[in-house]
Design an enzyme around this catalytic site. Structure first.
Site, PDB file in Angstrom:
ATOM      1  N   CYS A  92       0.829  -1.200   0.000  1.00  0.00           N
ATOM      2  CA  CYS A  92       0.000   0.000   0.000  1.00  0.00           C
ATOM      3  C   CYS A  92       0.872   1.263   0.000  1.00  0.00           C
ATOM      4  O   CYS A  92       2.037   1.234   0.386  1.00  0.00           O
ATOM      5  CB  CYS A  92      -0.904  -0.012   1.223  1.00  0.00           C
ATOM      6  N   ASP A 126      -5.740  -3.186  11.370  1.00  0.00           N
ATOM      7  CA  ASP A 126      -4.566  -2.320  11.419  1.00  0.00           C
ATOM      8  C   ASP A 126      -4.319  -1.909  12.868  1.00  0.00           C
ATOM      9  O   ASP A 126      -5.197  -2.040  13.734  1.00  0.00           O
ATOM     10  CB  ASP A 126      -4.807  -1.081  10.542  1.00  0.00           C
TER      11      ASP A 126
END
Length: 221
Positions: A6, A130
């Protein structure tokens, strides 16, 4: 095992990372982020990628119109919602973009955070866990407490994120069995500038610990 890198901002790095083995690339569509990339730049990058690569836009509390515009212009295959989007918004988004994978991220502050997940299970395709940070929404380099996730077995496929690096990924996958992993700061020189040598080491490590990896599942990034 899906592997999502990412915070992509550069064409040459995107192509190289795809060649090294990534199954998905993530683009940060949040203007306040140091990894932010304009929809036109996403389009330029995605036109250079093989069609097998999942192309995921990461949004935080964006409008339906903003998301739809970026998905269309950037040729995205998935949307990652990393803010306070509720199940109702997710359902509306899914109805508006039915062919696009919908990923909901949860910043896990305590094990109780996971109690939110059941309300999203019917309106998203994939989950992402996360690390929590009080001032940053992602790319913090902080890891989750993996011990708290050992009994995490949701009915949806999920990505493990949060401070993963080529040096700790083997340890993470010895403890957990996600369907995918998501890395950003752990393979960077600085925000938005990927270190291809670190990406290469990541895939070398994954190749050595395949016994801990689940079979890949269809969808995102």
């Amino acid at each position: 095992m899906r592997v999502k890198i990412c915070g992509i901002t550069q064409v040459d790095q995107a192509v190289a990372i795809a060649d090294l083995g990534a199954t998905a690339l993530g683009f940060i569509c949040v203007s306040s982020s140091p990894r932010y990339i304009e929809p036109q730049q996403i389009q330029q990058i995605c036109t250079q990628l093989p069609p097998s690569i999942d192309r995921i836009g990461v949004f935080v509390n964006a409008t339906l119109e903003q998301i739809s515009h970026t998905v269309t212009l950037g040729h995205l295959t998935g949307i990652q919602l990393h803010g306070d989007e509720d199940p109702s918004f997710c359902q509306t988004l899914r109805q508006h973009l039915p062919q696009i994978e919908l990923i909901k991220a949860f910043r896990v502050r305590t094990p109780e955070t996971l109690n939110q997940i059941p309300t999203y299970q019917t309106c998203v395709d994939t989950l992402l866990l996360d690390a929590y940070h009080p001032h940053q929404l992602g790319g913090t380099g902080q890891t989750l407490n993996w011990e708290d996730l050992k009994s995490f077995t949701p009915p949806l496929p999920w990505f493990l994120a949060g401070g993963l690096t080529p040096d700790n990924i083997h340890r993470a996958l010895q403890q957990l069995s996600p369907q995918g992993i998501d890395l950003s700061s752990g393979v960077e020189r600085q925000p938005g500038d990927k270190d291809l040598e670190k990406v290469r080491r990541l895939f070398q490590t994954l190749g050595r610990c395949t016994s801990h990896l689940n079979p890949s599942v269809s969808a995102e990034g």
